[in-house]
Design a protein around this motif. Sequence first.
Motif, PDB file in Angstrom:
ATOM      1  N   TYR A  65       0.028  24.653 -24.559  1.00  0.00           N
ATOM      2  CA  TYR A  65       1.055  24.974 -25.555  1.00  0.00           C
ATOM      3  C   TYR A  65       0.527  26.002 -26.547  1.00  0.00           C
ATOM      4  O   TYR A  65       1.169  27.000 -26.842  1.00  0.00           O
ATOM      5  N   ARG A  66      -0.695  25.771 -27.069  1.00  0.00           N
ATOM      6  CA  ARG A  66      -1.302  26.713 -28.017  1.00  0.00           C
ATOM      7  C   ARG A  66      -1.593  28.058 -27.350  1.00  0.00           C
ATOM      8  O   ARG A  66      -1.397  29.110 -27.935  1.00  0.00           O
ATOM      9  N   TRP A  67      -2.088  28.006 -26.104  1.00  0.00           N
ATOM     10  CA  TRP A  67      -2.490  29.223 -25.399  1.00  0.00           C
ATOM     11  C   TRP A  67      -1.326  30.175 -25.181  1.00  0.00           C
ATOM     12  O   TRP A  67      -1.428  31.373 -25.359  1.00  0.00           O
ATOM     13  N   VAL A  79       0.842  -1.211   0.000  1.00  0.00           N
ATOM     14  CA  VAL A  79       0.000   0.000   0.000  1.00  0.00           C
ATOM     15  C   VAL A  79       0.869   1.249   0.000  1.00  0.00           C
ATOM     16  O   VAL A  79       0.612   2.202  -0.747  1.00  0.00           O
ATOM     17  N   ASP A  80       1.921   1.269   0.814  1.00  0.00           N
ATOM     18  CA  ASP A  80       2.808   2.440   0.866  1.00  0.00           C
ATOM     19  C   ASP A  80       3.487   2.685  -0.483  1.00  0.00           C
ATOM     20  O   ASP A  80       3.544   3.819  -0.965  1.00  0.00           O
ATOM     21  N   VAL A  81       3.989   1.638  -1.114  1.00  0.00           N
ATOM     22  CA  VAL A  81       4.663   1.782  -2.405  1.00  0.00           C
ATOM     23  C   VAL A  81       3.662   2.207  -3.485  1.00  0.00           C
ATOM     24  O   VAL A  81       3.930   3.115  -4.280  1.00  0.00           O
ATOM     25  N   TYR A  82       2.487   1.578  -3.498  1.00  0.00           N
ATOM     26  CA  TYR A  82       1.459   1.915  -4.475  1.00  0.00           C
ATOM     27  C   TYR A  82       1.060   3.391  -4.351  1.00  0.00           C
ATOM     28  O   TYR A  82       0.982   4.118  -5.352  1.00  0.00           O
ATOM     29  N   CYS A  83       0.818   3.841  -3.126  1.00  0.00           N
ATOM     30  CA  CYS A  83       0.384   5.218  -2.909  1.00  0.00           C
ATOM     31  C   CYS A  83       1.470   6.218  -3.295  1.00  0.00           C
ATOM     32  O   CYS A  83       1.177   7.264  -3.881  1.00  0.00           O
ATOM     33  N   GLU A  84       2.723   5.893  -2.991  1.00  0.00           N
ATOM     34  CA  GLU A  84       3.812   6.786  -3.395  1.00  0.00           C
ATOM     35  C   GLU A  84       3.914   6.845  -4.921  1.00  0.00           C
ATOM     36  O   GLU A  84       4.146   7.918  -5.491  1.00  0.00           O
ATOM     37  N   ASN A  85       3.718   5.725  -5.598  1.00  0.00           N
ATOM     38  CA  ASN A  85       3.720   5.726  -7.066  1.00  0.00           C
ATOM     39  C   ASN A  85       2.602   6.605  -7.615  1.00  0.00           C
ATOM     40  O   ASN A  85       2.792   7.322  -8.599  1.00  0.00           O
ATOM     41  N   LYS A  86       1.433   6.557  -6.995  1.00  0.00           N
ATOM     42  CA  LYS A  86       0.311   7.391  -7.446  1.00  0.00           C
ATOM     43  C   LYS A  86       0.622   8.866  -7.227  1.00  0.00           C
ATOM     44  O   LYS A  86       0.258   9.718  -8.051  1.00  0.00           O
ATOM     45  N   ARG A  87       1.295   9.211  -6.129  1.00  0.00           N
ATOM     46  CA  ARG A  87       1.691  10.609  -5.902  1.00  0.00           C
ATOM     47  C   ARG A  87       2.684  11.063  -6.978  1.00  0.00           C
ATOM     48  O   ARG A  87       2.599  12.190  -7.473  1.00  0.00           O
ATOM     49  N   GLN A  88       3.626  10.197  -7.329  1.00  0.00           N
ATOM     50  CA  GLN A  88       4.599  10.537  -8.365  1.00  0.00           C
ATOM     51  C   GLN A  88       3.916  10.675  -9.725  1.00  0.00           C
ATOM     52  O   GLN A  88       4.260  11.565 -10.514  1.00  0.00           O
ATOM     53  N   ASP A  89       2.948   9.812 -10.021  1.00  0.00           N
ATOM     54  CA  ASP A  89       2.173   9.927 -11.257  1.00  0.00           C
ATOM     55  C   ASP A  89       1.470  11.276 -11.324  1.00  0.00           C
ATOM     56  O   ASP A  89       1.427  11.938 -12.370  1.00  0.00           O
ATOM     57  N   HIS A  90       0.901  11.689 -10.195  1.00  0.00           N
ATOM     58  CA  HIS A  90       0.185  12.971 -10.137  1.00  0.00           C
ATOM     59  C   HIS A  90       1.144  14.135 -10.380  1.00  0.00           C
ATOM     60  O   HIS A  90       0.821  15.070 -11.128  1.00  0.00           O
ATOM     61  N   LEU A  91       2.333  14.090  -9.785  1.00  0.00           N
ATOM     62  CA  LEU A  91       3.325  15.143 -10.014  1.00  0.00           C
ATOM     63  C   LEU A  91       3.744  15.190 -11.478  1.00  0.00           C
ATOM     64  O   LEU A  91       3.875  16.276 -12.055  1.00  0.00           O
ATOM     65  N   ALA A  92       3.957  14.038 -12.088  1.00  0.00           N
ATOM     66  CA  ALA A  92       4.332  13.991 -13.500  1.00  0.00           C
ATOM     67  C   ALA A  92       3.223  14.598 -14.360  1.00  0.00           C
ATOM     68  O   ALA A  92       3.491  15.344 -15.313  1.00  0.00           O
ATOM     69  N   PHE A  93       1.973  14.294 -14.022  1.00  0.00           N
ATOM     70  CA  PHE A  93       0.834  14.847 -14.747  1.00  0.00           C
ATOM     71  C   PHE A  93       0.811  16.375 -14.635  1.00  0.00           C
ATOM     72  O   PHE A  93       0.588  17.079 -15.620  1.00  0.00           O
ATOM     73  N   LEU A  94       1.070  16.908 -13.442  1.00  0.00           N
ATOM     74  CA  LEU A  94       1.048  18.355 -13.243  1.00  0.00           C
ATOM     75  C   LEU A  94       2.156  19.059 -14.017  1.00  0.00           C
ATOM     76  O   LEU A  94       1.999  20.217 -14.405  1.00  0.00           O
ATOM     77  N   HIS A  95       3.266  18.379 -14.241  1.00  0.00           N
ATOM     78  CA  HIS A  95       4.386  18.988 -14.945  1.00  0.00           C
ATOM     79  C   HIS A  95       4.309  18.811 -16.459  1.00  0.00           C
ATOM     80  O   HIS A  95       5.114  19.374 -17.185  1.00  0.00           O
ATOM     81  N   ASP A  96       3.347  18.059 -16.937  1.00  0.00           N
ATOM     82  CA  ASP A  96       3.183  17.848 -18.371  1.00  0.00           C
ATOM     83  C   ASP A  96       2.461  19.045 -18.976  1.00  0.00           C
ATOM     84  O   ASP A  96       1.489  19.540 -18.416  1.00  0.00           O
ATOM     85  N   ILE A  97       2.935  19.519 -20.090  1.00  0.00           N
ATOM     86  CA  ILE A  97       2.300  20.648 -20.768  1.00  0.00           C
ATOM     87  C   ILE A  97       1.307  20.100 -21.783  1.00  0.00           C
ATOM     88  O   ILE A  97       1.687  19.369 -22.694  1.00  0.00           O
ATOM     89  N   SER A  98       0.049  20.437 -21.610  1.00  0.00           N
ATOM     90  CA  SER A  98      -0.984  19.941 -22.513  1.00  0.00           C
ATOM     91  C   SER A  98      -0.928  20.698 -23.846  1.00  0.00           C
ATOM     92  O   SER A  98      -0.366  21.806 -23.939  1.00  0.00           O
ATOM     93  N   ALA A  99      -1.527  20.118 -24.875  1.00  0.00           N
ATOM     94  CA  ALA A  99      -1.591  20.777 -26.190  1.00  0.00           C
ATOM     95  C   ALA A  99      -2.314  22.111 -26.075  1.00  0.00           C
ATOM     96  O   ALA A  99      -1.938  23.098 -26.712  1.00  0.00           O
ATOM     97  N   ARG A 100      -3.335  22.158 -25.239  1.00  0.00           N
ATOM     98  CA  ARG A 100      -4.083  23.409 -25.055  1.00  0.00           C
ATOM     99  C   ARG A 100      -3.197  24.496 -24.440  1.00  0.00           C
ATOM    100  O   ARG A 100      -3.201  25.639 -24.887  1.00  0.00           O
TER     101      ARG A 100
END
Length: 72
Positions: A68-70, A45-66
């Motif tokens: 980029y255009r904006w 559970v601890d490893v899974y939850c930490e992976n989900k937090r890292q996934d969320h951080l990666a998502f926040l740092h990704d620049i969407s196409a919208r």
Amino acid sequence: GEREPIAPLNEDRGSGIDFPLEMLEAVQSMQHHPAVREGLGAEFVDVYCENKRQDHLAFLHDISAREYRWFL
């Protein structure tokens, strides 16, 4: 050998643990829920939850196409 999935306890899909809808709140609730920790194992559970937090951080740092255009 291969393992069979566990049959549902009943047909009510809403009868499980009621986690928050916001992702990070749900991860926090999952990580500290005694039944989840006991059923899946605290280390998993601890490893899974930490992976989900890292996934969320990666998502926040990704620049969407919208974005980029904006900002171009």
